[in-house]
Design a protein around this motif. Structure first.
Motif, PDB file in Angstrom:
ATOM      1  N   ALA A   1     -32.443  89.446   9.859  1.00 54.25           N
ATOM      2  CA  ALA A   1     -33.102  89.293  11.157  1.00 54.25           C
ATOM      3  C   ALA A   1     -34.603  89.569  11.041  1.00 54.25           C
ATOM      4  O   ALA A   1     -35.098  90.577  11.490  1.00 54.25           O
ATOM      5  CB  ALA A   1     -32.467  90.223  12.180  1.00 54.25           C
ATOM      6  N   ASP A   2     -35.320  88.631  10.418  1.00 58.80           N
ATOM      7  CA  ASP A   2     -36.766  88.788  10.237  1.00 58.80           C
ATOM      8  C   ASP A   2     -37.569  87.925  11.202  1.00 58.80           C
ATOM      9  O   ASP A   2     -38.711  87.576  10.921  1.00 58.80           O
ATOM     10  CB  ASP A   2     -37.152  88.415   8.802  1.00 58.80           C
ATOM     11  N   GLY A   3     -36.984  87.561  12.307  1.00 55.62           N
ATOM     12  CA  GLY A   3     -37.678  86.710  13.254  1.00 55.62           C
ATOM     13  C   GLY A   3     -37.075  86.843  14.632  1.00 55.62           C
ATOM     14  O   GLY A   3     -36.527  87.887  14.988  1.00 55.62           O
ATOM     15  N   LEU A   4     -37.148  85.756  15.377  1.00 57.16           N
ATOM     16  CA  LEU A   4     -36.637  85.751  16.741  1.00 57.16           C
ATOM     17  C   LEU A   4     -35.111  85.741  16.747  1.00 57.16           C
ATOM     18  O   LEU A   4     -34.470  85.118  15.900  1.00 57.16           O
ATOM     19  CB  LEU A   4     -37.153  84.514  17.479  1.00 57.16           C
ATOM     20  N   ALA A   5     -34.539  86.405  17.715  1.00 55.86           N
ATOM     21  CA  ALA A   5     -33.087  86.449  17.860  1.00 55.86           C
ATOM     22  C   ALA A   5     -32.551  85.066  18.233  1.00 55.86           C
ATOM     23  O   ALA A   5     -33.212  84.315  18.963  1.00 55.86           O
ATOM     24  CB  ALA A   5     -32.704  87.455  18.939  1.00 55.86           C
ATOM     25  N   PRO A   6     -31.365  84.708  17.751  1.00 52.49           N
ATOM     26  CA  PRO A   6     -30.779  83.415  18.096  1.00 52.49           C
ATOM     27  C   PRO A   6     -30.688  83.157  19.603  1.00 52.49           C
ATOM     28  O   PRO A   6     -30.755  82.012  20.031  1.00 52.49           O
ATOM     29  CB  PRO A   6     -29.388  83.480  17.463  1.00 52.49           C
ATOM     30  N   SER A   7     -30.576  84.197  20.390  1.00 51.51           N
ATOM     31  CA  SER A   7     -30.491  84.027  21.843  1.00 51.51           C
ATOM     32  C   SER A   7     -31.768  83.433  22.438  1.00 51.51           C
ATOM     33  O   SER A   7     -31.765  82.975  23.573  1.00 51.51           O
ATOM     34  CB  SER A   7     -30.184  85.366  22.518  1.00 51.51           C
ATOM     35  N   MET A   8     -32.852  83.379  21.664  1.00 49.45           N
ATOM     36  CA  MET A   8     -34.124  82.838  22.153  1.00 49.45           C
ATOM     37  C   MET A   8     -34.309  81.361  21.830  1.00 49.45           C
ATOM     38  O   MET A   8     -35.364  80.797  22.108  1.00 49.45           O
ATOM     39  CB  MET A   8     -35.290  83.647  21.578  1.00 49.45           C
ATOM     40  N   TYR A   9     -33.292  80.702  21.272  1.00 52.10           N
ATOM     41  CA  TYR A   9     -33.463  79.317  20.831  1.00 52.10           C
ATOM     42  C   TYR A   9     -33.901  78.390  21.957  1.00 52.10           C
ATOM     43  O   TYR A   9     -34.702  77.480  21.743  1.00 52.10           O
ATOM     44  CB  TYR A   9     -32.195  78.796  20.149  1.00 52.10           C
ATOM     45  N   GLU A  10     -33.411  78.606  23.171  1.00 44.27           N
ATOM     46  CA  GLU A  10     -33.788  77.733  24.284  1.00 44.27           C
ATOM     47  C   GLU A  10     -35.283  77.822  24.592  1.00 44.27           C
ATOM     48  O   GLU A  10     -35.866  76.868  25.097  1.00 44.27           O
ATOM     49  CB  GLU A  10     -32.973  78.065  25.530  1.00 44.27           C
ATOM     50  N   ASP A  11     -35.892  78.963  24.291  1.00 43.08           N
ATOM     51  CA  ASP A  11     -37.332  79.132  24.512  1.00 43.08           C
ATOM     52  C   ASP A  11     -38.160  78.311  23.523  1.00 43.08           C
ATOM     53  O   ASP A  11     -39.347  78.094  23.747  1.00 43.08           O
ATOM     54  CB  ASP A  11     -37.724  80.603  24.397  1.00 43.08           C
ATOM     55  N   LEU A  12     -37.549  77.874  22.417  1.00 48.98           N
ATOM     56  CA  LEU A  12     -38.263  77.114  21.392  1.00 48.98           C
ATOM     57  C   LEU A  12     -38.129  75.610  21.570  1.00 48.98           C
ATOM     58  O   LEU A  12     -39.032  74.860  21.191  1.00 48.98           O
ATOM     59  CB  LEU A  12     -37.750  77.500  20.000  1.00 48.98           C
ATOM     60  N   ILE A  13     -37.018  75.163  22.129  1.00 52.01           N
ATOM     61  CA  ILE A  13     -36.772  73.730  22.293  1.00 52.01           C
ATOM     62  C   ILE A  13     -37.874  73.121  23.164  1.00 52.01           C
ATOM     63  O   ILE A  13     -38.189  73.622  24.243  1.00 52.01           O
ATOM     64  CB  ILE A  13     -35.386  73.466  22.936  1.00 52.01           C
ATOM     65  N   GLY A  14     -38.484  72.042  22.660  1.00 54.98           N
ATOM     66  CA  GLY A  14     -39.548  71.359  23.396  1.00 54.98           C
ATOM     67  C   GLY A  14     -40.938  71.909  23.131  1.00 54.98           C
ATOM     68  O   GLY A  14     -41.926  71.305  23.551  1.00 54.98           O
ATOM     69  N   ARG A  15     -41.043  73.039  22.426  1.00 56.19           N
ATOM     70  CA  ARG A  15     -42.357  73.607  22.094  1.00 56.19           C
ATOM     71  C   ARG A  15     -42.909  72.917  20.853  1.00 56.19           C
ATOM     72  O   ARG A  15     -42.176  72.376  20.030  1.00 56.19           O
ATOM     73  CB  ARG A  15     -42.249  75.112  21.832  1.00 56.19           C
ATOM     74  N   THR A  16     -44.219  72.955  20.687  1.00 55.34           N
ATOM     75  CA  THR A  16     -44.898  72.282  19.583  1.00 55.34           C
ATOM     76  C   THR A  16     -45.403  73.306  18.575  1.00 55.34           C
ATOM     77  O   THR A  16     -45.973  74.330  18.961  1.00 55.34           O
ATOM     78  CB  THR A  16     -46.082  71.452  20.127  1.00 55.34           C
TER      79      THR A  16
END
Length: 73
Positions: free
Chosen positions: A39-54
Motif C-alpha cells: 500500500a504505497d499509494g492511494l487506497a483502492p476505494s479512491m478509484y472513482e476519484d481517478l476515473i476521468g482525470r488527466t
C-alpha cells in the motif's frame, strides 16, 4: 494498530497502480488501473476519484498513482 502490526498491514494492503504504461495527458479509465500490494499509494476505494482525470506526467506500469500525478480538477 500496534507497532508490530503496521509493517504487515502495509505489505498486505493494496494501492492503485498503473495497469499499463500511461503517457502524460492521458485521461484515466478503469482499465488503466490495477490494485496491488504494498500500500504505497492511494487506497483502492479512491478509484472513482481517478476515473476521468488527466495525468500531468507519464507513469510506468505498476507505478502507484498519486494525486500529484494528476492535473488540477
Amino acid at each position: 494498530p500496534v507497532d508490530q502490526e503496521k509493517r504487515p498491514l502495509r505489505k498486505m494492503a493494496k494501492a492503485i497502480v498503473a495497469a499499463v504504461d500511461l503517457q502524460a495527458g492521458h485521461t484515466i479509465r478503469m482499465e488503466d488501473l490495477a490494485f496491488k500490494s504494498p500500500a504505497d499509494g492511494l487506497a483502492p476505494s479512491m478509484y472513482e476519484d481517478l476515473i476521468g482525470r488527466t495525468l500531468s506526467e507519464s507513469l510506468a506500469v505498476d507505478t502507484p498513482i498519486l494525486l500529484e500525478h494528476l492535473q488540477p480538477a
